[in-house]
Write a protein that holds these residues in place. Structure first.
Motif, PDB file in Angstrom:
ATOM      1  N   SER A 106       2.418  -5.004   1.076  1.00 31.35           N
ATOM      2  CA  SER A 106       0.321  -5.854   0.797  1.00 31.35           C
ATOM      3  C   SER A 106      -0.364  -4.106   0.900  1.00 31.35           C
ATOM      4  CB  SER A 106       0.092  -6.461   1.924  1.00 31.35           C
ATOM      5  OG  SER A 106      -0.540  -5.864   2.813  1.00 31.35           O
ATOM      6  N   GLU A 107      -0.595  -3.284   1.355  1.00 26.40           N
ATOM      7  CA  GLU A 107      -1.014  -1.889   0.651  1.00 26.40           C
ATOM      8  C   GLU A 107      -0.391  -1.269  -1.001  1.00 26.40           C
ATOM      9  OE1 GLU A 107      -3.277  -0.203   2.051  1.00 26.40           O
ATOM     10  OE2 GLU A 107      -3.062  -0.980   4.245  1.00 26.40           O
ATOM     11  N   LEU A 108       0.400  -1.650  -1.389  1.00 28.80           N
ATOM     12  CA  LEU A 108       0.775  -1.386  -2.585  1.00 28.80           C
ATOM     13  C   LEU A 108       0.052  -3.040  -3.974  1.00 28.80           C
ATOM     14  CD1 LEU A 108       1.342  -0.420  -5.182  1.00 28.80           C
ATOM     15  CD2 LEU A 108       4.269  -1.158  -4.530  1.00 28.80           C
ATOM     16  N   LEU A 109       0.362  -3.761  -3.570  1.00 30.78           N
ATOM     17  CA  LEU A 109      -0.419  -4.828  -4.500  1.00 30.78           C
ATOM     18  C   LEU A 109      -2.096  -5.055  -4.429  1.00 30.78           C
ATOM     19  CD1 LEU A 109       1.134  -8.236  -3.384  1.00 30.78           C
ATOM     20  CD2 LEU A 109       1.154  -7.252  -5.398  1.00 30.78           C
ATOM     21  N   LEU A 110      -2.331  -4.118  -3.261  1.00 29.65           N
ATOM     22  CA  LEU A 110      -4.013  -4.311  -2.933  1.00 29.65           C
ATOM     23  C   LEU A 110      -4.210  -3.160  -4.322  1.00 29.65           C
ATOM     24  CD1 LEU A 110      -5.071  -4.401   0.198  1.00 29.65           C
ATOM     25  CD2 LEU A 110      -6.175  -5.872  -1.227  1.00 29.65           C
ATOM     26  N   LEU A 111      -3.986  -1.941  -4.651  1.00 26.09           N
ATOM     27  CA  LEU A 111      -3.588  -1.420  -5.328  1.00 26.09           C
ATOM     28  C   LEU A 111      -3.656  -1.580  -6.868  1.00 26.09           C
ATOM     29  CD1 LEU A 111      -1.024   1.403  -3.964  1.00 26.09           C
ATOM     30  CD2 LEU A 111      -3.814   2.065  -4.213  1.00 26.09           C
ATOM     31  N   LEU A 112      -2.725  -2.611  -6.774  1.00 29.93           N
ATOM     32  CA  LEU A 112      -2.925  -3.035  -8.309  1.00 29.93           C
ATOM     33  C   LEU A 112      -4.180  -4.480  -8.422  1.00 29.93           C
ATOM     34  CD1 LEU A 112       0.365  -3.601  -8.083  1.00 29.93           C
ATOM     35  CD2 LEU A 112       0.067  -2.019  -9.551  1.00 29.93           C
TER      36      LEU A 112
END
Length: 362
Positions: A106-112
């Motif tokens: 979810s942290e990576l999706l937040l970056l995107l």
């Protein structure tokens, strides 16, 4: 109910590869440099290859208990108390680890997509895992059979397109802290492959042809060890060690440098597709054994009533770490001090069972 499902030999290879690869390609270059220096990649393939002994232990235990998971036969091998404790430790470890994986993804999706609430990503990832578990393990194995080759192909394409950006100077100096420096990453590599071994101890009873177990496990581990070695080499060679260490997900930075035919770029989308598929598979790989294992530990007839309660536990665990750095640290600690010892305990169990069998035959 779970032990009545069946997977084929090729699916066994795919399941091992899926667990051994997971989403670690996102940050393995960082861990390799931090633990083993610029040549930390040298420990990846040996670490994965060494864990074939864990696969052998699973196979030998499976020969004795062909229709049981590790949760079921552990009390028979090491005694009820130790066996139950081992099973409970596995269940807790897999549940917590699944939660941390949900948080990391979810942290990576937040970056995107920074405007989207983080809880939406967590619910999305867990919902996919729930759907897979409700459909049955055979369905999950077929999903892996479809998605894992595409994930590997996507990574290979990214690496091929990145070859022209590699600079050999990025691998210098060689062995700055001595020739043993790369061995600092060896325990981490063994722990990462240990995830696949523990997962195999869960699904091995569903394998149609048990004779293919050792070969399937060995192929899955060695092939993913090679792929992750290439991942680290291409990432360091293209970005350099400083840029690798300064990015949370360096392989995404790698895709931004890709330029094909002087105008084709924007390969972050390709890597995003690869990563989303891999994250769904990896979370399911940890959540499935936790749920089925808990039902077997409690002697329940069906695991499906436990799916939603465990899904809530996983989402709750995802909120424990405060930052992405905390997530990385906790996952690293679980791998080294839980996953790796639990994988080695399988070897101890196989030795104990072998001694017991030998004594009975005398």
């Amino acid at each position: 109910m779970f032990t009545n499902e069946r997977v084929s030999g090729i699916q066994a290879v795919i399941l091992t590869a899926a667990a051994a690869l997971g989403t670690i390609f996102l940050d393995i270059p960082i861990i390799a440099i931090e633990e083993g220096g610029l040549q930390g990649w040298l420990s990846i393939l040996p670490g994965y290859s060494l864990m074939i002994i864990g696969v052998y232990a699973v196979v030998k235990l499976g020969e004795k208990y062909p229709n049981e998971t590790v949760i079921q036969y552990a009390p028979n091998v090491v005694g009820t108390m130790i066996g139950k404790l081992f099973g409970l430790t596995l269940i807790i470890t897999f549940t917590v680890f699944a939660g941390f994986l949900v948080r990391l993804n979810s942290e990576l999706l937040l970056l995107l997509m920074p405007e989207t609430p983080a809880v939406a990503f967590k619910v999305l990832i867990v919902s996919l895992a729930i759907y897979s578990m409700k459909s049955g393990f055979e369905v999950f194995a077929r999903a892996c059979q479809l998605l894992v080759p595409l994930i590997i192909l996507g990574l290979i394409l990214v690496f091929i397109f990145s070859l022209e950006n590699i600079e050999l100077d990025n691998f210098l100096p060689l062995f700055e802290e001595g020739y043993l420096e790369p061995l600092g990453f060896l325990p981490n590599a063994m722990a990462l492959s240990g995830e696949a071994v523990l997962f195999m101890a869960f699904w091995y009873c569903t394998l149609n042809t048990k004779e293919e177990g050792l070969r399937a496990g060995a192929i899955g581990l060695v092939s993913m060890g090679l792929l992750l070695t290439v991942t680290v080499l291409v990432t360091i060679g293209s970005l350099g060690p400083d840029k690798v260490l300064n990015h949370n997900f360096p392989i995404f930075s790698l895709t931004r440098f890709i330029l094909v035919l002087e105008f084709m770029q924007g390969y972050e989308g390709l890597l995003t597709i690869v990563w989303v598929s891999a994250s769904f598979i990896k979370v399911t790989i940890f959540l499935y054994p936790a749920v089925v294992g808990a039902s077997q530990w409690l002697n329940l007839q069906d695991y499906k009533p436990l799916v939603f309660p465990f899904a809530l536990l996983v989402i709750s665990a995802a909120y424990v770490p405060e930052t992405k750095g905390d997530v990385d640290e906790m996952i690293g600690l679980i791998n080294l001090y839980a996953i790796l010892p639990l994988a080695f305990f399988l070897l101890i169990m196989a030795i104990i069972e072998g001694v017991k069998t030998k004594l009975q035959n005398q």
